[in-house]
Design a protein around this motif. Structure first.
Motif, PDB file in Angstrom:
ATOM      1  N   CYS A 119       0.842  -1.191   0.000  1.00 37.66           N
ATOM      2  CA  CYS A 119       0.000   0.000   0.000  1.00 37.66           C
ATOM      3  C   CYS A 119       0.880   1.244   0.000  1.00 37.66           C
ATOM      4  N   GLU A 121      -0.124   4.213   0.686  1.00 38.79           N
ATOM      5  CA  GLU A 121      -0.516   5.072   1.800  1.00 38.79           C
ATOM      6  C   GLU A 121       0.133   4.580   3.101  1.00 38.79           C
ATOM      7  N   CYS A 122       0.012   3.266   3.331  1.00 39.19           N
ATOM      8  CA  CYS A 122       0.546   2.690   4.578  1.00 39.19           C
ATOM      9  C   CYS A 122       2.059   2.462   4.489  1.00 39.19           C
ATOM     10  N   SER A 126       0.027  -4.875   3.242  1.00 42.70           N
ATOM     11  CA  SER A 126      -1.125  -5.078   4.118  1.00 42.70           C
ATOM     12  C   SER A 126      -2.166  -5.924   3.395  1.00 42.70           C
ATOM     13  N   CYS A 155      -7.118  -1.508   0.250  1.00 42.13           N
ATOM     14  CA  CYS A 155      -6.326  -1.740   1.466  1.00 42.13           C
ATOM     15  C   CYS A 155      -7.242  -1.675   2.684  1.00 42.13           C
ATOM     16  N   ALA A 157      -6.235  -1.559   5.790  1.00 43.08           N
ATOM     17  CA  ALA A 157      -5.643  -0.788   6.887  1.00 43.08           C
ATOM     18  C   ALA A 157      -6.030   0.685   6.791  1.00 43.08           C
ATOM     19  N   CYS A 158      -5.969   1.258   5.579  1.00 46.44           N
ATOM     20  CA  CYS A 158      -6.229   2.698   5.453  1.00 46.44           C
ATOM     21  C   CYS A 158      -7.500   3.002   4.662  1.00 46.44           C
TER      22      CYS A 158
HETATM   23 ZN   LIG Z   1      -3.181   1.243   3.155  1.00 47.16          ZN
END
Ligand SMILES: [Zn+2]
Length: 318
Positions: A119, A121-122, A126, A155, A157-158
């Motif tokens: 990801c 962003e992360c 993930s 994703c 997570a985000c």
């Molecule tokens: Zn993410």
């Protein structure tokens, strides 16, 4: 054995086979690469069902098809159906009729598997899950066992980063025909930004099946990493003609002994890659080993705070 009996027994295995193959394809493969759905369970099932009914599985009698032929027939009938992801039912397609042998228009669903993906962003790998309203199934026009899937993964997570895949199926083969985040490959935090593109491109080459390019790029990454370190600049200024092997030896002499005892050697990786370049198809698996050792080495440097790389980069940018 009648259709009503074997279909319920085999469908869960087909669903699992489709799901597992798709997960492997999306996670492990690159563009134009493919995976095969594991259909070994059909042979196991045929063997067990014949054994249970008292038939000799290996006996080829005139009034019954041979076991191998039976396997093929059963597998082909189910494979020729439309296999759509759960939640993405094809519109206007005929549904299977219990007891009917008209399987050419049958439709079955399989669960879309979660995948591990990088990801942006992360900034780490993930879990991504399918966003069903944005997934599509298209049946082939001329052949029953051809179809296309447009899959959107998000994703977990985000919930802010997506990747889209275009998958083509022909029979038991699934091919990755397209992906919209093609250039992105995971780069660990311990990899210096100035040379990270060699690292990333080596992985792209490896996952595209370009072994020679992958070995060359990873070896180039190691050499450029050595040459970019602040502690190497003095030695490099003495001679502009230093070979890669000499640069590697110079780098190794500057490492603390306890570090060398604990972490893999970049010089060894460099040698393995140089040897692998001579027979890239023979040593394809070696890339993964070298990549793992390189990352362990760099993580070790980060953990031991060996590198003054960041300060060096900042000073050079001023
Ligand atoms: Zn993410």
């Amino acid at each position: 054995m009648p259709y009503e009996s074997w279909l319920p027994a085999l469908l869960p295995h087909f669903k699992e086979g489709f799901s597992n193959a798709l997960q492997e394809l999306l996670q492990e493969k690159n563009l134009c690469q493919s995976v095969s759905i594991n259909l070994n369970f059909i042979k196991t099932w045929a063997f067990e069902s014949d054994e249970a009914s008292g038939q000799d599985f290996y006996q080829n009698r005139k009034d019954q098809p041979a076991a191998g032929e039976k396997d093929q027939n059963v597998g082909a009938q189910v494979l020729n159906a439309n296999w759509y992801p759960e939640g993405c039912a094809p519109t206007g397609e005929a549904q299977p009729i219990p007891g009917s042998r008209a399987l050419r228009v049958a439709s079955y669903s399989f669960p879309l598997p979660p995948i591990k993906w990088s990801c942006e962003e992360c900034l780490e790998r993930s879990v991504f899950k399918a966003d069903l309203p944005r997934c599509r199934f298209v049946a082939g026009k001329d052949h029953d066992d051809e179809q296309s899937l447009l899959l959107s993964y998000e994703c977990q997570a985000c919930r802010g980063w997506r990747v889209r895949f275009f998958v083509s199926r022909k029979g038991e083969k699934l091919e990755l025909s397209g992906r919209d985040a093609i250039a992105m490959q995971p780069v660990p935090r311990s990899v210096p930004a100035a040379v990270a593109h060699y690292f990333s491109e080596a992985q792209v080459a490896h996952r595209s099946g370009l072994s020679l390019a992958a070995f060359l790029l990873l070896r180039e990454f190691i050499e450029q990493f050595w040459r970019s370190l602040p502690e190497m600049q003095e030695a490099l200024s003495w001679s502009s003609q230093m070979t890669a092997i000499e640069v590697g030896e110079c780098y190794a002499t500057q490492l603390p002994l306890e570090f060398k005892a604990e972490y893999p050697s970049l010089t060894d990786c460099h040698n393995w890659l140089s040897n692998s370049i001579l027979e890239p198809s023979l040593y394809r698996d070696r890339f993964e080993y070298c990549l793992r050792d390189v990352v362990e080495h760099l993580d070790g440097r980060r953990f031991r705070r060996l590198s003054t790389y960041r300060e060096f980069e900042e000073a050079r940018a001023v």
